[in-house]
Design a protein around this motif. Structure first.
Motif, PDB file in Angstrom:
ATOM      1  N   VAL A 163     -14.896  -1.589  29.914  1.00 21.06           N
ATOM      2  CA  VAL A 163     -14.891  -0.155  29.627  1.00 21.06           C
ATOM      3  C   VAL A 163     -15.562   0.033  28.270  1.00 21.06           C
ATOM      4  N   VAL A 164     -16.550   0.915  28.237  1.00 18.31           N
ATOM      5  CA  VAL A 164     -17.247   1.265  27.004  1.00 18.31           C
ATOM      6  C   VAL A 164     -16.705   2.624  26.578  1.00 18.31           C
ATOM      7  N   VAL A 209     -15.792  -1.625  23.096  1.00 17.36           N
ATOM      8  CA  VAL A 209     -15.925  -2.218  24.431  1.00 17.36           C
ATOM      9  C   VAL A 209     -14.676  -3.048  24.684  1.00 17.36           C
ATOM     10  N   THR A 210     -14.050  -2.829  25.852  1.00 16.13           N
ATOM     11  CA  THR A 210     -12.837  -3.565  26.200  1.00 16.13           C
ATOM     12  C   THR A 210     -12.996  -4.241  27.554  1.00 16.13           C
ATOM     13  N   ALA A 211     -12.205  -5.290  27.743  1.00 16.24           N
ATOM     14  CA  ALA A 211     -12.183  -6.021  29.011  1.00 16.24           C
ATOM     15  C   ALA A 211     -10.852  -6.756  29.097  1.00 16.24           C
ATOM     16  N   SER A 212     -10.569  -7.286  30.263  1.00 13.54           N
ATOM     17  CA  SER A 212      -9.402  -8.149  30.425  1.00 13.54           C
ATOM     18  C   SER A 212      -9.873  -9.583  30.365  1.00 13.54           C
ATOM     19  N   GLY A 213      -9.257 -10.346  29.472  1.00 16.51           N
ATOM     20  CA  GLY A 213      -9.559 -11.768  29.342  1.00 16.51           C
ATOM     21  C   GLY A 213      -8.439 -12.585  29.966  1.00 16.51           C
ATOM     22  N   PRO A 214      -8.564 -13.887  29.968  1.00 18.35           N
ATOM     23  CA  PRO A 214      -7.547 -14.736  30.568  1.00 18.35           C
ATOM     24  C   PRO A 214      -6.175 -14.612  29.898  1.00 18.35           C
ATOM     25  N   GLU A 215      -6.164 -14.184  28.633  1.00 18.24           N
ATOM     26  CA  GLU A 215      -4.898 -14.051  27.906  1.00 18.24           C
ATOM     27  C   GLU A 215      -4.506 -12.592  27.706  1.00 18.24           C
ATOM     28  N   GLY A 216      -5.186 -11.672  28.362  1.00 21.45           N
ATOM     29  CA  GLY A 216      -4.869 -10.253  28.234  1.00 21.45           C
ATOM     30  C   GLY A 216      -6.051  -9.436  27.763  1.00 21.45           C
ATOM     31  N   ALA A 217      -5.755  -8.248  27.259  1.00 23.11           N
ATOM     32  CA  ALA A 217      -6.782  -7.291  26.845  1.00 23.11           C
ATOM     33  C   ALA A 217      -7.537  -7.778  25.613  1.00 23.11           C
ATOM     34  N   VAL A 218      -8.857  -7.588  25.625  1.00 21.40           N
ATOM     35  CA  VAL A 218      -9.721  -7.905  24.484  1.00 21.40           C
ATOM     36  C   VAL A 218     -10.622  -6.698  24.220  1.00 21.40           C
ATOM     37  N   GLU A 255      -7.501   7.700  23.715  1.00 22.44           N
ATOM     38  CA  GLU A 255      -7.994   8.669  22.732  1.00 22.44           C
ATOM     39  C   GLU A 255      -9.516   8.794  22.697  1.00 22.44           C
ATOM     40  N   ALA A 256     -10.227   7.886  23.314  1.00 27.99           N
ATOM     41  CA  ALA A 256     -11.694   7.902  23.256  1.00 27.99           C
ATOM     42  C   ALA A 256     -12.253   9.186  23.864  1.00 27.99           C
ATOM     43  N   GLN A 257     -13.321   9.707  23.267  1.00 27.87           N
ATOM     44  CA  GLN A 257     -13.954  10.917  23.791  1.00 27.87           C
ATOM     45  C   GLN A 257     -14.521  10.677  25.189  1.00 27.87           C
ATOM     46  N   TRP A 258     -15.106   9.514  25.390  1.00 28.46           N
ATOM     47  CA  TRP A 258     -15.686   9.150  26.684  1.00 28.46           C
ATOM     48  C   TRP A 258     -15.324   7.698  26.974  1.00 28.46           C
ATOM     49  N   ALA A 259     -14.984   7.422  28.214  1.00 34.77           N
ATOM     50  CA  ALA A 259     -14.714   6.051  28.644  1.00 34.77           C
ATOM     51  C   ALA A 259     -15.539   5.801  29.897  1.00 34.77           C
ATOM     52  N   ASP A 305     -17.502   4.590  36.735  1.00 38.46           N
ATOM     53  CA  ASP A 305     -16.590   5.719  36.594  1.00 38.46           C
ATOM     54  C   ASP A 305     -16.687   6.232  35.162  1.00 38.46           C
ATOM     55  N   ILE A 306     -16.529   7.543  34.975  1.00 33.41           N
ATOM     56  CA  ILE A 306     -16.556   8.136  33.637  1.00 33.41           C
ATOM     57  C   ILE A 306     -15.352   9.048  33.479  1.00 33.41           C
ATOM     58  N   ARG A 307     -14.658   8.868  32.362  1.00 36.48           N
ATOM     59  CA  ARG A 307     -13.545   9.739  32.007  1.00 36.48           C
ATOM     60  C   ARG A 307     -13.889  10.419  30.689  1.00 36.48           C
ATOM     61  N   SER A 308     -13.556  11.701  30.593  1.00 35.26           N
ATOM     62  CA  SER A 308     -13.811  12.401  29.331  1.00 35.26           C
ATOM     63  C   SER A 308     -12.506  12.907  28.752  1.00 35.26           C
ATOM     64  N   ASN A 309     -12.481  12.975  27.446  1.00 34.65           N
ATOM     65  CA  ASN A 309     -11.342  13.470  26.692  1.00 34.65           C
ATOM     66  C   ASN A 309     -11.918  14.463  25.693  1.00 34.65           C
ATOM     67  N   PRO A 310     -12.075  15.738  26.114  1.00 33.12           N
ATOM     68  CA  PRO A 310     -12.746  16.706  25.252  1.00 33.12           C
ATOM     69  C   PRO A 310     -12.161  16.719  23.842  1.00 33.12           C
ATOM     70  N   SER A 311     -13.061  16.716  22.882  1.00 30.98           N
ATOM     71  CA  SER A 311     -12.664  16.698  21.481  1.00 30.98           C
ATOM     72  C   SER A 311     -13.706  17.447  20.679  1.00 30.98           C
ATOM     73  N   SER A 312     -13.261  18.037  19.604  1.00 29.79           N
ATOM     74  CA  SER A 312     -14.213  18.716  18.727  1.00 29.79           C
ATOM     75  C   SER A 312     -14.583  17.808  17.557  1.00 29.79           C
ATOM     76  N   SER A 313     -14.214  16.550  17.650  1.00 32.70           N
ATOM     77  CA  SER A 313     -14.506  15.597  16.576  1.00 32.70           C
ATOM     78  C   SER A 313     -16.010  15.366  16.445  1.00 32.70           C
ATOM     79  N   ALA A 314     -16.445  15.222  15.218  1.00 30.74           N
ATOM     80  CA  ALA A 314     -17.852  14.901  14.950  1.00 30.74           C
ATOM     81  C   ALA A 314     -18.133  13.479  15.409  1.00 30.74           C
ATOM     82  N   PRO A 315     -19.378  13.169  15.730  1.00 28.14           N
ATOM     83  CA  PRO A 315     -19.721  11.804  16.124  1.00 28.14           C
ATOM     84  C   PRO A 315     -19.481  10.813  14.983  1.00 28.14           C
ATOM     85  N   LEU A 316     -19.161   9.587  15.353  1.00 27.61           N
ATOM     86  CA  LEU A 316     -18.999   8.503  14.392  1.00 27.61           C
ATOM     87  C   LEU A 316     -20.225   7.607  14.502  1.00 27.61           C
ATOM     88  N   VAL A 317     -20.850   7.314  13.366  1.00 24.51           N
ATOM     89  CA  VAL A 317     -22.023   6.448  13.347  1.00 24.51           C
ATOM     90  C   VAL A 317     -21.822   5.321  12.340  1.00 24.51           C
TER      91      VAL A 317
END
Length: 172
Positions: free
Chosen positions: A75-76, A29-38, A116-120, A143-155
Motif C-alpha cells: 500500500v502506497v 509504503v507498507t507491506a506484510s513481511g514474514p514477521e508482520g507489518a513493515v 490517516e493517509a490522504q490517499w492509500a 484499489d484506491i481509498r481517499s481520506n479527504p483532508s484540507s492539509s497542505a502537501p508534504l514534500v
C-alpha cells in the motif's frame, strides 16, 4: 543564458546535491513481511501510467525495504503535512512502527493500511529491477481509498520535510 556548471567532483556527490535541491512528494509504503507489518517513508514515488494505473518507486537497503521489494502487494500512502510525525516515524529505521497509538489496520488482503493517509493505493508489484544498491519497483494500482483532508502537501527538500501552501500558484 547560464550554462550548467561542471565540477570535478564524483558523479554520486553531484547527483545527491542535484536531487537535494529537487523537492519530492512524501509517501509511506507498507507491506506484510514474514514477521508482520513493515513500512518506510519514500520520496521517490511517481505516477507512470493511467491505464492501467501504475506507479513506480525505489527502495534502498534495510529490513523494511527488502521485505517491500519482495512483497507481491503493497500500500502506497500519499500523505499531507498533518502526517509529518508519521513520515518521520517511518523514515527512522529504529522507530517503533505499527504501535497501538498509530491508527492502522490490516486489510482483508493482508496489507497494513494507515487510516490517516490522504490517499492509500493498494498495488501489486508487476516489475522489479536492481540498480546499484537500490530496487526499482513498478506497481499496478488495484484499489484506491481517499481520506479527504484540507492539509497542505508534504514534500521532502534538502534533507528536510516541508509543506506547500495550497492554492498559491507559481507566478511567472
Amino acid at each position: 543564458m547560464t550554462h550548467p556548471q561542471s565540477l570535478p567532483a564524483p558523479v554520486g556527490e553531484l547527483f545527491r546535491a542535484a536531487f537535494r535541491a529537487h523537492p519530492a512528494g512524501v509517501a509511506i509504503v507498507t507491506a506484510s513481511g514474514p514477521e508482520g507489518a513493515v513500512g518506510l517513508t519514500a520520496s521517490s514515488v511517481a505516477s507512470v501510467a493511467v491505464d492501467p494505473a501504475t506507479l513506480a518507486f525505489s527502495v534502498t537497503g534495510g529490513r523494511s525495504a527488502s521485505f517491500i521489494a519482495a512483497a507481491q502487494t503493497i500500500v502506497v500512502h500519499l500523505i499531507g503535512a498533518d502526517q509529518l510525525d508519521m513520515a518521520r516515524t517511518f523514515a527512522d529505521p529504529t522507530a517503533p512502527r505499527f504501535t497501538e497509538s498509530m491508527d492502522w489496520e490490516l486489510l482483508p488482503t493482508g496489507e497494513p493500511l494507515l487510516r490517516e493517509a490522504q490517499w492509500a493505493l493498494r498495488c501489486e508489484i508487476v516489475h522489479r529491477a536492481s540498480l546499484g544498491g537500490s530496487a526499482l519497483l513498478a506497481a499496478k494500482v488495484l484499489d484506491i481509498r481517499s481520506n479527504p483532508s484540507s492539509s497542505a502537501p508534504l514534500v521532502y527538500h534538502n534533507r528536510e520535510f516541508h509543506t506547500l501552501f495550497q492554492g498559491v500558484p507559481a507566478v511567472a
